[in-house]
Design an enzyme around this catalytic site. Structure first.
Site, mmCIF file in Angstrom:
data_model
loop_
_atom_site.group_PDB
_atom_site.id
_atom_site.type_symbol
_atom_site.label_atom_id
_atom_site.label_comp_id
_atom_site.label_asym_id
_atom_site.label_seq_id
_atom_site.Cartn_x
_atom_site.Cartn_y
_atom_site.Cartn_z
ATOM 1 N N LYS A 230 0.837 -1.194 0.000
ATOM 2 C CA LYS A 230 0.000 0.000 0.000
ATOM 3 C C LYS A 230 0.877 1.251 0.000
ATOM 4 O O LYS A 230 0.692 2.153 -0.790
ATOM 5 C CB LYS A 230 -0.915 -0.045 1.236
ATOM 6 C CG LYS A 230 -1.864 1.111 1.345
ATOM 7 C CD LYS A 230 -2.784 0.919 2.538
ATOM 8 C CE LYS A 230 -3.567 2.188 2.802
ATOM 9 N NZ LYS A 230 -4.397 2.092 3.997
ATOM 10 N N GLU B 70 10.501 -4.608 4.657
ATOM 11 C CA GLU B 70 10.600 -6.009 4.222
ATOM 12 C C GLU B 70 10.293 -6.133 2.725
ATOM 13 O O GLU B 70 11.023 -6.791 1.970
ATOM 14 C CB GLU B 70 9.591 -6.882 4.996
ATOM 15 C CG GLU B 70 9.898 -7.041 6.468
ATOM 16 C CD GLU B 70 9.202 -5.998 7.328
ATOM 17 O OE1 GLU B 70 8.930 -4.879 6.826
ATOM 18 O OE2 GLU B 70 8.950 -6.289 8.504
ATOM 19 N N GLY C 132 -4.831 -2.023 5.170
ATOM 20 C CA GLY C 132 -4.034 -3.156 4.683
ATOM 21 C C GLY C 132 -4.710 -4.494 4.948
ATOM 22 O O GLY C 132 -4.812 -5.356 4.071
ATOM 23 N N ARG C 133 -5.211 -4.680 6.169
ATOM 24 C CA ARG C 133 -5.796 -5.981 6.538
ATOM 25 C C ARG C 133 -7.206 -6.156 5.986
ATOM 26 O O ARG C 133 -7.822 -7.188 6.200
ATOM 27 C CB ARG C 133 -5.746 -6.161 8.051
ATOM 28 C CG ARG C 133 -6.374 -5.028 8.844
ATOM 29 C CD ARG C 133 -6.012 -5.104 10.320
ATOM 30 N NE ARG C 133 -6.497 -3.964 11.079
ATOM 31 C CZ ARG C 133 -5.866 -2.820 11.227
ATOM 32 N NH1 ARG C 133 -4.697 -2.624 10.632
ATOM 33 N NH2 ARG C 133 -6.377 -1.848 11.956
ATOM 34 N N GLU D 49 -4.636 -6.911 14.788
ATOM 35 C CA GLU D 49 -4.160 -5.577 14.429
ATOM 36 C C GLU D 49 -5.330 -4.587 14.533
ATOM 37 O O GLU D 49 -5.136 -3.411 14.809
ATOM 38 C CB GLU D 49 -3.561 -5.574 13.009
ATOM 39 C CG GLU D 49 -2.530 -4.474 12.814
ATOM 40 C CD GLU D 49 -1.764 -4.579 11.495
ATOM 41 O OE1 GLU D 49 -2.368 -4.355 10.438
ATOM 42 O OE2 GLU D 49 -0.552 -4.862 11.523
ATOM 43 N N HIS E 258 -4.888 -33.671 17.194
ATOM 44 C CA HIS E 258 -3.781 -34.512 17.649
ATOM 45 C C HIS E 258 -2.625 -33.655 18.142
ATOM 46 O O HIS E 258 -1.488 -34.109 18.196
ATOM 47 C CB HIS E 258 -3.344 -35.435 16.512
ATOM 48 C CG HIS E 258 -4.462 -36.331 16.082
ATOM 49 N ND1 HIS E 258 -4.678 -37.576 16.636
ATOM 50 C CD2 HIS E 258 -5.474 -36.124 15.206
ATOM 51 C CE1 HIS E 258 -5.759 -38.119 16.081
ATOM 52 N NE2 HIS E 258 -6.267 -37.249 15.219
ATOM 53 N N LYS F 176 9.472 -0.870 14.162
ATOM 54 C CA LYS F 176 10.004 -0.546 12.827
ATOM 55 C C LYS F 176 11.075 0.534 12.937
ATOM 56 O O LYS F 176 12.142 0.447 12.324
ATOM 57 C CB LYS F 176 8.886 -0.002 11.920
ATOM 58 C CG LYS F 176 7.875 -1.004 11.443
ATOM 59 C CD LYS F 176 6.946 -0.307 10.420
ATOM 60 C CE LYS F 176 5.717 -1.115 10.124
ATOM 61 N NZ LYS F 176 4.729 -0.395 9.313
HETATM 62 O O1 F6P Z 1 2.287 -4.274 9.905
HETATM 63 C C1 F6P Z 1 1.823 -2.999 9.662
HETATM 64 C C2 F6P Z 1 1.280 -2.813 8.278
HETATM 65 O O2 F6P Z 1 1.110 -1.464 8.057
HETATM 66 C C3 F6P Z 1 -0.023 -3.567 8.025
HETATM 67 O O3 F6P Z 1 -1.130 -2.914 8.503
HETATM 68 C C4 F6P Z 1 0.011 -3.703 6.551
HETATM 69 O O4 F6P Z 1 -0.905 -4.659 6.128
HETATM 70 C C5 F6P Z 1 1.449 -4.086 6.335
HETATM 71 O O5 F6P Z 1 2.160 -3.322 7.289
HETATM 72 C C6 F6P Z 1 2.000 -3.866 4.963
HETATM 73 O O6 F6P Z 1 1.977 -2.526 4.574
HETATM 74 P P1 F6P Z 1 2.193 -2.100 3.072
HETATM 75 O O7 F6P Z 1 1.112 -2.717 2.255
HETATM 76 O O8 F6P Z 1 2.125 -0.611 3.060
HETATM 77 O O9 F6P Z 1 3.539 -2.601 2.628
#
Ligand code: F6P
Length: 550
Positions: free
Chosen positions: A210, A216, A271-272, A357, A388, A508
Site C-alpha cells: 500500500k 521487508e 491493509g488488513r 491488528e 492430535h 520498525k
Molecule cells: O504491519 C503494519 C502494516 O502497516 C499492516 O497494517 C500492513 O498490512 C502491512 O504493514 C503492509 O503494509 P504495506 O502494504 O504498506 O507494505
C-alpha cells in the site's frame, strides 16, 4: 458519541451482564440443553448461505437479550451507517473505512470525501481483468518472449496474508499450469527458497505494498530485481517482469516499474481489509476474473446482510457479541479458529492480523485508557490435525478457549469416506467440548476411581459452528466479510479505533536505527539499554568470527 459509549462499564446493561455472568456461572451446557430440547434448533441463524449454530455457548435467552441491548446502547447501528456512509471513522488517521466499496456492484454509490468511489473501484477491476487474462492466456510475454509460468507476490501483512490465504483457499479453482509463490519475510530464506527453482524469463513479480515503503517488501523487491537481472541482463526487462499494487505511484515509478502496470487502491482501504482490492491481483490471476467477481459477490452479500438484517438475526453482530461475552464476561483470553477444510489452512493466520491488528488497542477513540479487555488472541489450525496437537488443552486444560469451528457440507475433493469422517470429527469436537464426560460415566465404563479424574471431561466449553455448503469463491467472500464485520462490531462496542495500527510503528523505527549499527565497519558507540547493547555486540562478534562469509 452516546452517553452509553462514554462509560461502557458504567452502563446498566454492562453491569447487568456482569451480574448475569456471575449468577449463571454454575449453569452447564448439559443442563441448558436438557431443559430446552429445542435449543439446538433455536440458537442458530441461517443467512447468506451460512448456518451459524451458537447454541453451544454458555448463554441463555437472557444473555442474548442483554447483549443485543448492549449493541443498541453502544450505538452500533449508527456506527454501521457511518462506515457505509464514508464517515472518517478511522479517527486517528482521519480516514474513511470503505472496504465495503471494493465489492459494491456497478451503479451503487459510496462516497469518500464527496467522490463516488464505486466507478474507481470498477476501473481498477477492469484493468486487473485485462492483465490477468493476458497472463493466464500466455499473451503477456516476458522480456525474452516466453509466456509467464510463475507469479511471485511480494508483500507483507495485509499485502501478503490475504493473497496467500485466498490462493490456498481457492487453489481448487486455480489455473494449474501457473505456479504461485508468496514472499513476505525479510529473512533472505523466504525469497531464496521462493525463487531457487524458477526461471526468471518466465517469472512475474507483483510487488504489493500500500505504502511502497515497507522495509521487508522493498528489501525483497530489490533482491528480486537483482535476481531477475542476473538472467535478463537489461533493466528494460523489469517492465515485463514486475508490476506493482500500491497507492504510491511516485515510489513505484522510482523503483523502475512502469506505472502503466501499477494497480491502484486508496487510503480508505486498510491493509488488513485489502484482499479484495488490487492486492488481490495474484488471486485473480490464479482463479480467473469470473471467479474473482464471484468472490466479490460473496463479500457483498454479507455486507448487505450486515447492513440490513436485524441484530438478532445478524451473523456478524451475533458472532461479535458472543466474542464480547466470552472475552469480557467469562474471562476467555483467546479464540481458537478451527477450519475443517484443508484449503483454509492459512485462514487462522489471516484472521490473526484482521482481528488483532484491528482490536489490539488500549485506548478509546478519545484516547482514554479502556477499563475492560479488548481484542482476544486469535489462533488456530485446520482440523483434524489440531485434534492430535493442542485440543487436549482445550478439552481438559485450565483455560477457557471458545472455538469457532468452520466446515463445509460438500467436499471439493470427494474421495471415499473422507468427507463424512472429517465432518463427523468437527461435530464430535463441538459435542465433546459442550457436554464432556462425567466422572460417573467414566467410572461406569470400568475406569478405576484413581484414573477417573484424568479421564473425565468437564465440558461446558463454548463453541460456534459455522457451516457452509461448499468452499466456493462466493463462500470465501462471505466468510471473510463475516469476520471483518464481527471485528467491527467488537471494536464499536469497545469504542476503539479498529482501523489504525500504531502499535507496529515503534519496532520498525528501532530496527531502522539498529541496522546501521550491525553493518558499521567500526565498532559503533551504542546507546541502547544494556541488554540490547550486549546483543548487538554479541552479533557483531559472531559475524567477525565468520569473517567475510556473510
Ligand atoms: O504491519 C503494519 C502494516 O502497516 C499492516 O497494517 C500492513 O498490512 C502491512 O504493514 C503492509 O503494509 P504495506 O502494504 O504498506 O507494505
Amino acid at each position: 458519541m452516546t452517553e452509553a459509549i462514554a462509560s461502557l462499564i458504567g452502563s446498566s446493561t454492562w453491569k447487568a451482564l456482569e451480574v448475569h455472568a456471575v449468577t449463571s456461572r454454575n449453569l452447564h451446557l448439559r443442563d441448558l440443553f436438557a431443559q430446552d430440547p429445542t435449543r439446538g434448533g433455536r440458537l442458530k441463524v441461517e443467512a447468506a448461505g451460512i448456518y451459524l449454530d451458537y447454541s453451544k455457548n454458555r448463554i441463555t435467552d437472557e444473555t442474548v437479550k442483554l447483549l443485543l441491548q448492549l449493541a443498541e446502547e453502544s450505538g452500533l447501528r449508527s456506527r454501521i451507517d457511518a462506515m457505509f456512509r464514508g464517515d472518517k471513522i478511522n479517527v486517528t488517521e482521519k480516514r474513511s473505512v470503505l472496504h465495503v466499496a471494493l465489492r459494491a456492484p456497478v451503479g451503487e454509490k459510496i462516497l469518500a470525501d464527496g467522490v463516488d468511489v464505486v466507478p474507481l473501484v470498477h476501473a481498477v477491476l477492469d484493468k486487473m481483468t485485462a492483465f490477468s487474462n493476458s497472463v493466464r492466456s500466455g499473451e503477456w510475454k516476458g522480456y525474452t518472449g516466453k509466456p509467464i509460468r510463475n507469479v511471485v507476490n511480494i508483500g507483507i501483512g495485509g499485502s501478503d496474508l490475504g493473497p496467500v490465504m485466498a490462493y490456498e483457499a481457492l487453489r481448487h479453482y486455480s489455473q494449474r499450469d501457473l505456479t504461485f509463490r508468496f514472499v513476505s519475510n525479510v529473512d533472505g530464506t523466504d525469497i531464496a527458497e521462493a525463487t531457487r527453482d524458477l526461471d526468471a524469463e518466465e517469472t512475474l513479480f507483483i510487488v504489493s505494498s500500500k505504502t511502497f515503503t515497507t522495509l521487508e517488501t522493498m528489501t525483497n523487491a530489490h533482491t528480486a530485481r537483482a535476481w531477475a537481472l542476473e538472467t535478463l541482463k537489461h533493466t528494460a526487462a523489469i517492465a515485463r517482469h514486475f508490476v506493482a499494487v500500491s497507492t504510491n505511484a511516485e515510489a513505484v515509478a522510482k523503483f523502475g516499474i512502469d506505472t502503466a502496470n501499477m494497480f491502484g487502491f486508496w487510503d480508505w482501504v486498510g491493509g488488513r481489509y485489502s484482499m479484495d482490492s488490487a492486492i488481490g491481483l495474484s488471486t485473480m490471476i490464479a482463479i480467473g476474473p469470473d471467479n474473482y467477481r464471484k468472490l466479490l459477490d460473496g463479500f457483498h452479500e454479507m455486507d448487505v446482510h450486515f447492513r440490513t438484517a436485524p441484530f438478532e438475526r445478524n451473523l456478524p453482530v451475533l458472532l461479535g457479541l458472543l466474542a464480547i461475552y466470552n472475552n469480557n464476561f467469562l474471562g476467555a483470553q483467546s479464540v481458537a479458529v478451527l477450519p475443517y477444510e484443508q484449503y483454509l489452512k492459512r485462514f487462522p493466520a489471516y484472521l490473526q492480523q484482521l482481528t488483532m491488528e484491528s482490536n489490539g488497542k488500549h485506548v478509546t477513540l478519545d484516547g482514554k485508557e479502556v477499563e475492560y479487555q479488548t481484542g482476544p488472541i486469535y489462533w488456530g489450525e485446520p482440523g483434524t490435525n489440531g485434534q492430535h496437537s493442542f485440543y487436549q488443552l482445550i478439552h481438559q486444560g485450565t483455560r477457557l478457549i471458545p472455538c469457532d469451528f468452520i466446515a463445509f457440507a460438500k467436499p471439493l475433493n470427494a474421495i471415499g469416506r473422507h468427507h463424512d469422517i472429517l465432518l463427523a470429527n468437527v461435530f464430535a469436537q463441538a459435542e465433546a467440548l459442550a457436554f464432556g464426560k462425567t466422572t460417573q460415566q467414566v467410572e461406569a465404563e470400568g475406569t478405576p476411581a484413581s484414573l477417573a479424574p484424568h479421564r473425565m471431561f468437564e465440558g461446558n466449553r463454548p463453541s460456534n459452528t459455522i457451516l457452509l455448503e461448499r468452499l466456493t469463491p462466493e463462500a470465501l467472500g462471505k466468510l471473510v466479510a463475516l469476520y471483518e464485520h464481527s471485528v467491527f462490531v467488537q471494536g464499536a462496542i469497545w469504542n476503539i479505533d479498529s482501523f489504525d495500527q500504531w502499535g507496529v510503528e515503534l519496532g520498525k523505527v528501532l530496527a531502522q536505527r539498529i541496522v546501521p549499527e550491525l553493518e558499521a565497519p567500526k565498532e559503533p558507540s551504542l546507546t541502547h539499554d544494556s541488554s540490547t547493547n550486549a546483543l548487538i555486540k554479541q552479533y557483531r562478534s559472531i559475524q567477525r568470527q565468520r569473517g567475510s562469509a556473510k
